[in-house]
Motif scaffolding. Structure first.
Motif, PDB file in Angstrom:
ATOM      1  N   ALA A 142       0.539  -1.270  -0.041  1.00 32.93           N
ATOM      2  CA  ALA A 142      -0.110   0.073  -0.042  1.00 32.93           C
ATOM      3  C   ALA A 142       0.877   1.145   0.064  1.00 32.93           C
ATOM      4  CB  ALA A 142      -1.051  -0.065   1.272  1.00 32.93           C
ATOM      5  N   ASP A 143       1.981   1.325   0.760  1.00 33.83           N
ATOM      6  CA  ASP A 143       2.976   2.399   0.710  1.00 33.83           C
ATOM      7  C   ASP A 143       3.574   2.571  -0.640  1.00 33.83           C
ATOM      8  OD1 ASP A 143       2.370   2.925   3.301  1.00 33.83           O
ATOM      9  OD2 ASP A 143       4.294   1.776   4.259  1.00 33.83           O
ATOM     10  N   ALA A 144       3.883   1.396  -1.118  1.00 32.81           N
ATOM     11  CA  ALA A 144       4.625   1.504  -2.286  1.00 32.81           C
ATOM     12  C   ALA A 144       3.645   2.254  -3.565  1.00 32.81           C
ATOM     13  CB  ALA A 144       4.853   0.241  -2.906  1.00 32.81           C
ATOM     14  N   LYS A 145       2.239   1.910  -3.436  1.00 36.23           N
ATOM     15  CA  LYS A 145       1.278   2.213  -4.302  1.00 36.23           C
ATOM     16  C   LYS A 145       1.134   3.943  -4.215  1.00 36.23           C
ATOM     17  CE  LYS A 145      -3.052   0.673  -6.027  1.00 36.23           C
ATOM     18  NZ  LYS A 145      -4.117  -0.381  -5.995  1.00 36.23           N
ATOM     19  N   LEU A 146       1.065   4.209  -2.669  1.00 37.64           N
ATOM     20  CA  LEU A 146       1.002   5.631  -2.667  1.00 37.64           C
ATOM     21  C   LEU A 146       2.222   6.381  -3.007  1.00 37.64           C
ATOM     22  CD1 LEU A 146      -0.467   5.321   1.048  1.00 37.64           C
ATOM     23  CD2 LEU A 146      -1.523   6.344  -0.957  1.00 37.64           C
ATOM     24  N   ALA A 147       3.362   5.972  -3.053  1.00 35.36           N
ATOM     25  CA  ALA A 147       4.475   6.379  -3.242  1.00 35.36           C
ATOM     26  C   ALA A 147       4.653   6.938  -4.645  1.00 35.36           C
ATOM     27  CB  ALA A 147       5.454   5.837  -2.731  1.00 35.36           C
ATOM     28  N   PHE A 148       4.002   5.891  -5.401  1.00 37.37           N
ATOM     29  CA  PHE A 148       3.717   5.979  -6.956  1.00 37.37           C
ATOM     30  C   PHE A 148       2.933   7.075  -7.150  1.00 37.37           C
ATOM     31  CE2 PHE A 148       1.641   5.195 -10.822  1.00 37.37           C
ATOM     32  CZ  PHE A 148       2.642   4.969 -11.743  1.00 37.37           C
ATOM     33  N   GLY A 149       1.654   7.193  -6.457  1.00 33.15           N
ATOM     34  CA  GLY A 149       0.610   8.441  -6.803  1.00 33.15           C
ATOM     35  C   GLY A 149       1.348   9.597  -6.581  1.00 33.15           C
ATOM     36  N   ASP A 150       2.235   9.785  -5.338  1.00 33.13           N
ATOM     37  CA  ASP A 150       2.722  11.036  -5.024  1.00 33.13           C
ATOM     38  C   ASP A 150       3.621  11.471  -5.954  1.00 33.13           C
ATOM     39  OD1 ASP A 150       1.086  11.064  -2.693  1.00 33.13           O
ATOM     40  OD2 ASP A 150       2.776  10.331  -1.246  1.00 33.13           O
ATOM     41  N   GLY A 151       4.390  10.615  -6.486  1.00 30.51           N
ATOM     42  CA  GLY A 151       5.603  10.876  -7.459  1.00 30.51           C
ATOM     43  C   GLY A 151       5.015  11.271  -8.639  1.00 30.51           C
ATOM     44  N   MET A 152       3.838  10.717  -9.096  1.00 29.74           N
ATOM     45  CA  MET A 152       3.388  11.068 -10.490  1.00 29.74           C
ATOM     46  C   MET A 152       2.631  12.424 -10.347  1.00 29.74           C
ATOM     47  SD  MET A 152       1.200   8.632 -12.964  1.00 29.74           S
ATOM     48  CE  MET A 152      -0.418   8.628 -12.184  1.00 29.74           C
ATOM     49  N   ARG A 153       2.283  12.636  -9.233  1.00 31.96           N
ATOM     50  CA  ARG A 153       1.362  14.282  -9.033  1.00 31.96           C
ATOM     51  C   ARG A 153       2.495  15.219  -9.096  1.00 31.96           C
ATOM     52  NH1 ARG A 153      -2.345  11.327  -6.526  1.00 31.96           N
ATOM     53  NH2 ARG A 153      -1.274  11.246  -4.418  1.00 31.96           N
ATOM     54  N   GLU A 154       3.724  14.824  -8.782  1.00 33.70           N
ATOM     55  CA  GLU A 154       4.939  15.819  -8.650  1.00 33.70           C
ATOM     56  C   GLU A 154       5.533  16.185 -10.178  1.00 33.70           C
ATOM     57  OE1 GLU A 154       6.183  14.937  -4.246  1.00 33.70           O
ATOM     58  OE2 GLU A 154       7.821  14.935  -5.795  1.00 33.70           O
ATOM     59  N   VAL A 155       5.115  15.202 -11.181  1.00 37.69           N
ATOM     60  CA  VAL A 155       5.751  15.247 -12.502  1.00 37.69           C
ATOM     61  C   VAL A 155       5.076  16.538 -13.205  1.00 37.69           C
ATOM     62  CG1 VAL A 155       5.774  14.365 -14.666  1.00 37.69           C
ATOM     63  CG2 VAL A 155       6.167  13.083 -12.602  1.00 37.69           C
ATOM     64  N   LYS A 156       6.048  17.388 -13.663  1.00 34.44           N
ATOM     65  CA  LYS A 156       5.470  18.611 -14.210  1.00 34.44           C
ATOM     66  C   LYS A 156       5.822  18.718 -15.735  1.00 34.44           C
ATOM     67  CE  LYS A 156       3.230  20.574 -10.809  1.00 34.44           C
ATOM     68  NZ  LYS A 156       3.027  19.571 -10.218  1.00 34.44           N
ATOM     69  N   SER A 157       6.778  18.041 -16.325  1.00 37.31           N
ATOM     70  CA  SER A 157       7.084  18.226 -17.765  1.00 37.31           C
ATOM     71  C   SER A 157       7.468  16.827 -18.247  1.00 37.31           C
ATOM     72  CB  SER A 157       8.526  19.034 -17.634  1.00 37.31           C
ATOM     73  OG  SER A 157       9.391  18.164 -17.033  1.00 37.31           O
ATOM     74  N   GLU A 158       7.355  17.053 -19.509  1.00 37.56           N
ATOM     75  CA  GLU A 158       7.829  15.788 -20.337  1.00 37.56           C
ATOM     76  C   GLU A 158       9.015  15.137 -20.006  1.00 37.56           C
ATOM     77  OE1 GLU A 158       6.625  13.041 -22.835  1.00 37.56           O
ATOM     78  OE2 GLU A 158       5.473  14.776 -22.652  1.00 37.56           O
ATOM     79  N   ALA A 159      10.045  15.834 -19.507  1.00 35.19           N
ATOM     80  CA  ALA A 159      11.482  15.488 -19.213  1.00 35.19           C
ATOM     81  C   ALA A 159      11.351  14.775 -18.110  1.00 35.19           C
ATOM     82  CB  ALA A 159      12.384  16.585 -19.112  1.00 35.19           C
ATOM     83  N   GLU A 160      10.589  15.346 -16.881  1.00 34.14           N
ATOM     84  CA  GLU A 160      10.422  14.702 -15.488  1.00 34.14           C
ATOM     85  C   GLU A 160       9.784  13.457 -15.846  1.00 34.14           C
ATOM     86  OE1 GLU A 160      10.350  19.098 -13.254  1.00 34.14           O
ATOM     87  OE2 GLU A 160       8.674  17.344 -12.687  1.00 34.14           O
ATOM     88  N   TRP A 161       8.751  13.349 -16.982  1.00 37.57           N
ATOM     89  CA  TRP A 161       7.932  12.334 -17.058  1.00 37.57           C
ATOM     90  C   TRP A 161       8.654  11.071 -17.149  1.00 37.57           C
ATOM     91  CZ3 TRP A 161       3.786   9.731 -15.432  1.00 37.57           C
ATOM     92  CH2 TRP A 161       3.513   8.867 -16.321  1.00 37.57           C
ATOM     93  N   LYS A 162       9.854  11.223 -18.154  1.00 38.36           N
ATOM     94  CA  LYS A 162      10.371  10.419 -18.534  1.00 38.36           C
ATOM     95  C   LYS A 162      11.249   9.620 -17.352  1.00 38.36           C
ATOM     96  CE  LYS A 162      10.922  11.054 -23.528  1.00 38.36           C
ATOM     97  NZ  LYS A 162      10.929  12.452 -24.125  1.00 38.36           N
ATOM     98  N   VAL A 163      11.839  10.757 -16.484  1.00 37.27           N
ATOM     99  CA  VAL A 163      12.607  10.244 -15.433  1.00 37.27           C
ATOM    100  C   VAL A 163      11.818   9.689 -14.396  1.00 37.27           C
ATOM    101  CG1 VAL A 163      13.883  11.096 -13.229  1.00 37.27           C
ATOM    102  CG2 VAL A 163      14.415  12.076 -15.848  1.00 37.27           C
ATOM    103  N   PHE A 164      10.510   9.939 -14.175  1.00 38.88           N
ATOM    104  CA  PHE A 164       9.727   9.243 -13.362  1.00 38.88           C
ATOM    105  C   PHE A 164       9.348   7.790 -13.765  1.00 38.88           C
ATOM    106  CE2 PHE A 164       5.293   8.127 -11.980  1.00 38.88           C
ATOM    107  CZ  PHE A 164       5.517   8.041 -10.676  1.00 38.88           C
ATOM    108  N   ARG A 165       9.087   7.681 -14.974  1.00 41.70           N
ATOM    109  CA  ARG A 165       8.812   6.642 -15.772  1.00 41.70           C
ATOM    110  C   ARG A 165      10.044   5.179 -15.385  1.00 41.70           C
ATOM    111  NH1 ARG A 165       8.295   7.262 -21.719  1.00 41.70           N
ATOM    112  NH2 ARG A 165      10.318   6.991 -21.671  1.00 41.70           N
ATOM    113  N   ASP A 166      11.346   6.000 -15.912  1.00 39.43           N
ATOM    114  CA  ASP A 166      12.411   5.102 -15.817  1.00 39.43           C
ATOM    115  C   ASP A 166      12.586   4.662 -14.198  1.00 39.43           C
ATOM    116  OD1 ASP A 166      12.735   5.028 -18.019  1.00 39.43           O
ATOM    117  OD2 ASP A 166      14.504   6.596 -18.340  1.00 39.43           O
ATOM    118  N   LEU A 167      12.402   5.525 -13.308  1.00 39.52           N
ATOM    119  CA  LEU A 167      12.518   5.089 -11.655  1.00 39.52           C
ATOM    120  C   LEU A 167      11.620   3.953 -11.489  1.00 39.52           C
ATOM    121  CD1 LEU A 167      13.562   6.404  -9.056  1.00 39.52           C
ATOM    122  CD2 LEU A 167      11.362   7.533  -8.768  1.00 39.52           C
ATOM    123  N   TRP A 168      10.253   3.955 -12.005  1.00 43.41           N
ATOM    124  CA  TRP A 168       9.770   2.713 -11.699  1.00 43.41           C
ATOM    125  C   TRP A 168       9.775   1.728 -12.470  1.00 43.41           C
ATOM    126  CZ3 TRP A 168       6.492   1.955  -7.575  1.00 43.41           C
ATOM    127  CH2 TRP A 168       6.462   2.878  -6.485  1.00 43.41           C
TER     128      TRP A 168
END
Ligand code: DAH
Length: 373
Positions: A21-47
């Motif tokens: 459940a914590d992992a899922k929440l962390a994913f959701g929080d992380g996704m909300r912080e993404v603000k640009s296409e570049a950050e999106w790619k970093v986030f996607r790779d992180l997971w």
């Protein structure tokens, strides 16, 4: 906040539940912080990165887990994987204004909602009428021709035997295109006031004999009211051959009207004037609404104004002066003759369907147009 993958010592059901459940929440929080296409790619790779992405790291934890915990751990892991993948899978688009806003954050489809009904279109009553009339002439061997709506003075007037400054031009309430003063008069542009210019254009291209019908849009400077519209539709006809007579004109049009309105209608030809035909006539058909009596029961018949006759078209024998303009293409006025006619498709549609206001044809009200669907 950066997320660090757990390292478990306790594999109890409740710990697994909380950990995932914590992992899922962390994913959701992380996704909300993404603000640009570049950050999106970093986030996607992180997971998602095969090598050392968070999912891979958790998978490594799974491998180390004791046998008894594998089943439970595996279920949680699969569920998390599916969640992460479906959220990441092509669902995110950044708006193109550079604001870094997510254009679509979570796009979900509620498959229980009713679908969007896309009605099939229907032929417009004026076009339907025009097509039906064209069909009548096609069955007689006529072919269909067309020409431009923005026309030159030459085709709309001069070659139809309306000389410059001739008063017959006044009858046409012409809408002229502005800024044409620098051109020779015959090249100046206007909105064609009738489909007759296509007679000339077709004779320039095709040698006699010809038989053509020309459906099309025309414009006149008429204020809109129940029976006038600045834009309306005509159907023109032209037949040229050797020895075409007024008898051919009458026979052809009489047949066409019987075919279109029903075999009981009669036709009547009355003298008229058009610059491009000589002699010219107006053709009436016996009123197909009151059967020619002028009355509907005790009431007067309005469409024929109690006369029992309805004016349908203008016609006549092609004026030799018109052939002069296309003489070089085989139309020597001493060798060929022809007849022509022109009618308003909108007016015929009004009469045929008993519509009392021409504006209804052009307002695009679906409730009105649906009656022809
Ligand atoms: N062009 C004429 C008009 O719009 C209608 C017409 C009359 C066409 C006689 C013809 C014709 O071809 O022969 O008023």
């Amino acid at each position: 906040m950066a997320y660090t993958v757990f390292k478990l010592t306790d594999y109890s059901a409740s710990t697994l539940l909380k950990t995932f459940a914590d992992a899922k929440l962390a994913f959701g929080d992380g996704m909300r912080e993404v603000k640009s296409e570049a950050e999106w790619k970093v986030f996607r790779d992180l997971w998602m990165a095969r090598k050392n992405g968070i999912l891979t790291q958790i998978n490594d934890q799974f491998k180390k887990a004791p046998k008894e915990a594998k089943r439970e751990f595996g279920q949680h892991l699969n569920e998390l994987k599916q969640y992460v993948e479906s959220e990441i899978d092509g669902r995110h688009k950044f708006s193109e204004d550079g604001s870094g806003q997510l254009a679509v954050q979570f796009e979900s489809v509620d498959i229980s909602l009713p679908g969007v009904r896309r009605p099939i279109g229907a032929e417009h009553p004026v076009i339907k009428t025009s097509n039906e009339m064209v069909r009548v002439f096609q069955k007689l061997g006529y072919s269909v021709a067309d020409g431009p709506v923005v026309e030159t003075d030459y085709y709309n007037f001069e070659a139809l035997n309306f000389p410059p400054n001739h008063p017959a031009r006044d009858t046409q309430d012409t809408l002229f295109i502005s800024g044409q003063e620098g051109k020779a008069q015959r090249e100046r542009l206007l909105l064609r006031t009738h489909t007759s210019p296509v007679q000339i254009r077709t004779m320039e291209k095709m040698r006699p004999p010809i038989r053509i019908v020309i459906p099309g849009t025309v414009h006149r400077n008429d204020p809109a009211d129940a029976s006038h519209s600045p834009m309306f539709h005509q159907i023109e006809g032209l037949a040229v051959d050797t020895n075409i007579t007024f008898g051919d004109l009458k026979g052809t049009l009489d047949h066409a009207m019987k075919e279109f309105f029903g075999s009981s209608v009669k036709t009547s030809f009355r003298p008229s004037f058009f610059p491009f035909t000589e002699p010219s006539a107006e053709m009436f058909v016996s009123c197909f609404i009151c059967g020619g009596s002028g009355k509907r029961g005790a009431e007067p018949c309005r469409p024929c104004k109690q006369t029992g006759w309805i004016e349908i078209l203008g016609c006549g024998m092609v004026d030799p002066n018109v052939f002069e303009f296309v003489k070089d293409n085989g139309y020597d006025p001493r060798k060929v003759s022809g007849f022509a006619f022109g009618m308003g498709a909108d007016r015929i549609a009004l009469l045929k369907y008993g519509v009392d206001d021409i504006q209804l044809f052009f307002q695009g009200d679906v409730r009105f147009l649906q009656q022809w669907a």
